[in-house]
Design a protein around this motif. Structure first.
Motif, short mmCIF file in Angstrom:
data_model
loop_
_atom_site.label_atom_id
_atom_site.label_comp_id
_atom_site.label_asym_id
_atom_site.label_seq_id
_atom_site.Cartn_x
_atom_site.Cartn_y
_atom_site.Cartn_z
N ILE A 59 0.66 -0.84 0.18
CA ILE A 59 0.30 0.05 0.14
C ILE A 59 0.54 1.11 0.27
O ILE A 59 0.57 2.32 -0.51
N GLU A 60 1.67 1.18 0.63
CA GLU A 60 3.08 2.48 0.59
C GLU A 60 3.71 2.46 -0.23
O GLU A 60 3.70 3.69 -0.93
N ILE A 79 -6.71 4.66 0.91
CA ILE A 79 -6.59 3.98 0.75
C ILE A 79 -5.08 3.89 1.75
O ILE A 79 -5.07 2.98 3.14
N SER A 80 -4.56 4.97 1.50
CA SER A 80 -3.01 4.92 2.51
C SER A 80 -3.88 5.52 3.99
O SER A 80 -3.14 5.08 4.72
N SER A 81 -4.20 6.76 4.24
CA SER A 81 -4.25 6.91 4.87
C SER A 81 -5.08 6.06 5.80
O SER A 81 -5.14 6.03 7.26
N MET A 109 1.09 11.15 11.60
CA MET A 109 1.45 11.94 10.53
C MET A 109 1.19 11.75 9.37
O MET A 109 0.38 12.88 8.11
N TYR A 110 1.34 10.72 8.73
CA TYR A 110 0.90 10.55 7.37
C TYR A 110 -0.40 9.73 6.93
O TYR A 110 -1.18 10.59 5.99
N CYS A 111 -0.70 9.55 8.41
CA CYS A 111 -2.71 9.43 8.07
C CYS A 111 -3.36 10.94 7.83
O CYS A 111 -4.05 10.89 6.88
N TRP A 112 -2.74 11.70 8.47
CA TRP A 112 -3.24 13.09 8.83
C TRP A 112 -3.31 13.68 7.06
O TRP A 112 -3.60 14.40 6.16
N ALA A 113 -1.55 13.32 6.83
CA ALA A 113 -1.45 13.96 5.09
C ALA A 113 -2.43 13.46 4.43
O ALA A 113 -3.00 13.76 3.08
#
Length: 150
Positions: A59-60, A79-81, A109-113
């Motif tokens: 996924i990343e 999907i990434s979030s 941070m990646y979730c919110w970005a």
């Protein structure tokens, strides 16, 4: 000043998307291919099919590349979030309440970005925007033409 900043917003958003996508894809490449030191710092990779590490790495990598290119940005970011939310709550949060305490800052941070990109879209420099312009130009041309009647 505000008008000038507002005019630059799509470009800043596009650059933000590119950087987030590149960094996110690097995380996947580390786990899948062992590049940049690998998961163990010695070139190690996630075992193929291992839950959840290998799936998160796929996924990343795929999500990061799609976000980087601005292709299907909103879906890839969604999907990434979700993957990063899962990573935070299942892997990091049981080790402590706060991200600084459980080493979950990256996941948070990646979730919110990525969550932000769901709502903003690709911004400037994205393939999404290029395809949208092409589609709207074709629609304008097709509506201006009159059908031939025999």
């Amino acid at each position: 000043m505000t008008a000038r900043l507002n005019g630059a917003q799509p470009y800043a958003l596009g650059l933000f998307r590119i950087v987030i996508g590149l960094l996110f894809a690097c995380h996947g490449a580390v786990a899948l291919f062992g590049v940049l030191g690998g998961v163990d710092g010695k070139g190690g990779t996630a075992a193929t099919g291992a839950w959840p590490n290998w799936y998160a790495a796929v996924i990343e990598l795929v999500g990061g590349i799609l976000v980087l290119l601005g292709l299907g940005t909103r879906i890839a970011a969604f999907i990434s979030s979700g993957a990063m939310a899962y990573a935070y709550f299942k892997v990091h949060q049981p080790q402590g309440l706060w991200p600084i305490e459980n080493s979950g800052e990256g996941a948070a941070m990646y979730c919110w970005a990525m969550f932000l990109l769901i709502f903003t879209g690709s911004g400037a420099f994205g393939v999404d925007r290029l395809l949208a312009k092409r589609t709207s130009a074709q629609e304008r041309r097709s509506t201006g033409q009159t059908p031939v009647v025999a």
